[in-house]
Design an enzyme around this catalytic site. Structure first.
Site, PDB file in Angstrom:
ATOM      1  N   ARG A  57       0.856  -1.177   0.000  1.00 35.32           N
ATOM      2  CA  ARG A  57       0.000   0.000   0.000  1.00 35.32           C
ATOM      3  C   ARG A  57       0.897   1.234   0.000  1.00 35.32           C
ATOM      4  O   ARG A  57       2.057   1.174   0.409  1.00 35.32           O
ATOM      5  CB  ARG A  57      -0.908   0.020   1.223  1.00 35.32           C
ATOM      6  CG  ARG A  57      -1.838  -1.193   1.368  1.00 35.32           C
ATOM      7  CD  ARG A  57      -2.638  -1.094   2.646  1.00 35.32           C
ATOM      8  NE  ARG A  57      -3.596  -2.185   2.806  1.00 35.32           N
ATOM      9  CZ  ARG A  57      -3.361  -3.317   3.469  1.00 35.32           C
ATOM     10  NH1 ARG A  57      -2.172  -3.507   4.050  1.00 35.32           N
ATOM     11  NH2 ARG A  57      -4.287  -4.253   3.571  1.00 35.32           N
ATOM     12  N   LYS A  88      -2.277  -2.461   8.009  1.00 29.92           N
ATOM     13  CA  LYS A  88      -3.406  -1.976   8.784  1.00 29.92           C
ATOM     14  C   LYS A  88      -3.445  -2.658  10.143  1.00 29.92           C
ATOM     15  O   LYS A  88      -3.133  -3.841  10.260  1.00 29.92           O
ATOM     16  CB  LYS A  88      -4.722  -2.244   8.030  1.00 29.92           C
ATOM     17  CG  LYS A  88      -4.874  -1.428   6.751  1.00 29.92           C
ATOM     18  CD  LYS A  88      -6.218  -1.681   6.107  1.00 29.92           C
ATOM     19  CE  LYS A  88      -6.402  -0.810   4.863  1.00 29.92           C
ATOM     20  NZ  LYS A  88      -7.711  -1.045   4.210  1.00 29.92           N
ATOM     21  N   HIS A  94      -2.422   2.472  -5.821  1.00 32.26           N
ATOM     22  CA  HIS A  94      -3.059   1.184  -5.532  1.00 32.26           C
ATOM     23  C   HIS A  94      -3.178   0.323  -6.786  1.00 32.26           C
ATOM     24  O   HIS A  94      -3.340  -0.891  -6.690  1.00 32.26           O
ATOM     25  CB  HIS A  94      -4.436   1.423  -4.923  1.00 32.26           C
ATOM     26  CG  HIS A  94      -4.650   0.704  -3.631  1.00 32.26           C
ATOM     27  ND1 HIS A  94      -3.839   0.878  -2.527  1.00 32.26           N
ATOM     28  CD2 HIS A  94      -5.579  -0.215  -3.267  1.00 32.26           C
ATOM     29  CE1 HIS A  94      -4.276   0.102  -1.539  1.00 32.26           C
ATOM     30  NE2 HIS A  94      -5.331  -0.568  -1.965  1.00 32.26           N
ATOM     31  N   ARG A 105      -0.616  -2.266  -6.799  1.00 29.52           N
ATOM     32  CA  ARG A 105      -0.958  -3.339  -5.856  1.00 29.52           C
ATOM     33  C   ARG A 105      -1.983  -4.290  -6.483  1.00 29.52           C
ATOM     34  O   ARG A 105      -1.814  -5.513  -6.438  1.00 29.52           O
ATOM     35  CB  ARG A 105      -1.521  -2.707  -4.581  1.00 29.52           C
ATOM     36  CG  ARG A 105      -2.046  -3.678  -3.530  1.00 29.52           C
ATOM     37  CD  ARG A 105      -2.434  -2.876  -2.282  1.00 29.52           C
ATOM     38  NE  ARG A 105      -3.268  -3.611  -1.361  1.00 29.52           N
ATOM     39  CZ  ARG A 105      -2.818  -4.406  -0.398  1.00 29.52           C
ATOM     40  NH1 ARG A 105      -1.522  -4.604  -0.268  1.00 29.52           N
ATOM     41  NH2 ARG A 105      -3.640  -5.020   0.430  1.00 29.52           N
ATOM     42  N   HIS A 148      -4.316  -9.175   3.711  1.00 30.16           N
ATOM     43  CA  HIS A 148      -5.764  -9.173   3.899  1.00 30.16           C
ATOM     44  C   HIS A 148      -6.130 -10.042   5.091  1.00 30.16           C
ATOM     45  O   HIS A 148      -5.595 -11.148   5.255  1.00 30.16           O
ATOM     46  CB  HIS A 148      -6.475  -9.710   2.652  1.00 30.16           C
ATOM     47  CG  HIS A 148      -6.514  -8.746   1.519  1.00 30.16           C
ATOM     48  ND1 HIS A 148      -6.746  -9.131   0.208  1.00 30.16           N
ATOM     49  CD2 HIS A 148      -6.347  -7.398   1.478  1.00 30.16           C
ATOM     50  CE1 HIS A 148      -6.719  -8.074  -0.578  1.00 30.16           C
ATOM     51  NE2 HIS A 148      -6.477  -7.008   0.161  1.00 30.16           N
ATOM     52  N   TYR A 158      -9.484 -10.649  -6.921  1.00 28.07           N
ATOM     53  CA  TYR A 158      -8.406 -10.681  -7.914  1.00 28.07           C
ATOM     54  C   TYR A 158      -8.430 -11.936  -8.780  1.00 28.07           C
ATOM     55  O   TYR A 158      -7.603 -12.104  -9.661  1.00 28.07           O
ATOM     56  CB  TYR A 158      -7.051 -10.579  -7.211  1.00 28.07           C
ATOM     57  CG  TYR A 158      -6.867  -9.266  -6.488  1.00 28.07           C
ATOM     58  CD1 TYR A 158      -6.648  -8.089  -7.182  1.00 28.07           C
ATOM     59  CD2 TYR A 158      -6.954  -9.198  -5.101  1.00 28.07           C
ATOM     60  CE1 TYR A 158      -6.508  -6.887  -6.525  1.00 28.07           C
ATOM     61  CE2 TYR A 158      -6.801  -7.996  -4.429  1.00 28.07           C
ATOM     62  CZ  TYR A 158      -6.584  -6.845  -5.151  1.00 28.07           C
ATOM     63  OH  TYR A 158      -6.452  -5.663  -4.496  1.00 28.07           O
TER      64      TYR A 158
END
Length: 309
Positions: free
Chosen positions: A155, A179, A254, A257, A280, A289
């Site tokens: 990110r 995150k 992004h 990514r 994730h 994806y």
């Protein structure tokens, strides 16, 4: 004092403390909740509603209807904030029940992320590599930055937050802080390692010399003044080289990514491996994806189905 005796503004402040401290949500997420709730409270007070116990389900539904000019995704986010706020008020005993229960947001259509082709990524990075051959430290940095983001699927926040101690170019791995302050190790390909090695040996040293107040000692990616590169600068760099490469798509950091994840799965990587790479929490997020183009789907069907030919 009890939350019941507070104004809406004070209740939102207490709610913010609850989700930020007790639930551990990020400052950015807390800020988003506050923004949504401030708009909600402004609308309520404009209709003469001054206390939480005066709010009825119909009020919430009418507020959501008033947002019809916004995207379905933005409305859904706003309603999610309202749901959490009313759950908090109910749990605190401020209201006898959560009147937001049952209020539904408009359906949000699932959209595929913007993805570049392998050729488009190569063109963008090749343009940066050509610029780097001039010896310009900024161009050397840009090439390393683009190679790193495409190789690691990092990110933009993870990229600008990268420190020198997070890189191990001998083993070609990087440590990213994602995150929720979750760390993960990601592999780096030979192209990224070579570009980073050149940047650290030459480009970064030259950029560090331009600082008048002392460089950001830990940062990997520096700006022209020897400070840590900003998120906005990364956006500008990505768009700049995409334009030079004549890639006419709506490109942002992004996108690299998304492209990395898509190309890995198209190349045979399993979803759970890509999930770990992307950081994730749920494999469901990663499954977006796994999309394929209609042409690829048709070709795969013809080659694979026993009664297709």
């Amino acid at each position: 004092c009890r939350v019941a005796h507070m104004s809406f503004g004070q209740q939102i402040e207490q709610f913010s403390v609850h989700i930020g401290v007790e639930r551990g949500l990020s400052p950015a997420t807390v800020s988003a909740y506050q923004s949504d709730l401030n708009k909600y409270i402004t609308w309520l007070t404009s209709r003469g509603i001054e206390k939480a116990e005066e709010i009825h389900r119909e009020d919430i539904e009418q507020f959501i209807t008033s947002l019809s000019g916004m995207s379905a995704r933005s409305i859904a986010r706003s309603l999610a904030s309202i749901h959490e706020f009313h759950k908090f008020l109910s749990a605190e005993g401020i209201v006898p029940a959560d009147v937001s229960q049952g209020v539904k947001a408009p359906k949000v259509g699932s959209s595929l992320p913007d993805v570049l082709t392998i050729d488009e990524v190569s063109r963008i990075i090749d343009i940066a590599a050509q610029s780097a051959q001039t010896g310009d430290p900024v161009s050397i940095r840009d090439r390393a930055l683009l190679e790193f983001m495409y190789a690691s699927a990092a990110r933009v926040t993870e990229t600008v937050g990268l420190d020198l101690t997070d890189l191990d170019l001998n083993d070609c791995v990087a440590r990213l802080l994602g995150k929720g302050d979750k760390q993960r190790l990601v592999p780096l390909g030979s192209y990224a390692c070579e570009a980073l090695s050149e940047y650290l040996a030459t480009g970064r040293e030259q950029l560090a010399l331009k600082s008048k107040t002392g460089i950001e000692q830990r940062a990997v990616f520096l700006n022209k003044r020897g400070k840590r590169l900003s998120r906005q600068s990364v956006w500008e760099i990505v768009k700049h080289y995409a334009a030079l490469a004549q890639v006419h798509k709506d490109i942002h950091p992004h996108t690299l990514r998304h492209s990395c994840a898509t190309h890995l799965i198209q190349g045979g990587a399993d979803v759970r491996t890509v999930q770990e790479l992307l950081g994730h929490a749920s494999v469901t997020t990663t499954q977006i994806y796994t999309h394929v183009s209609p042409q690829t789907l048709i070709e795969s069907y013809i080659l694979s189905h026993p009664r297709a030919r």
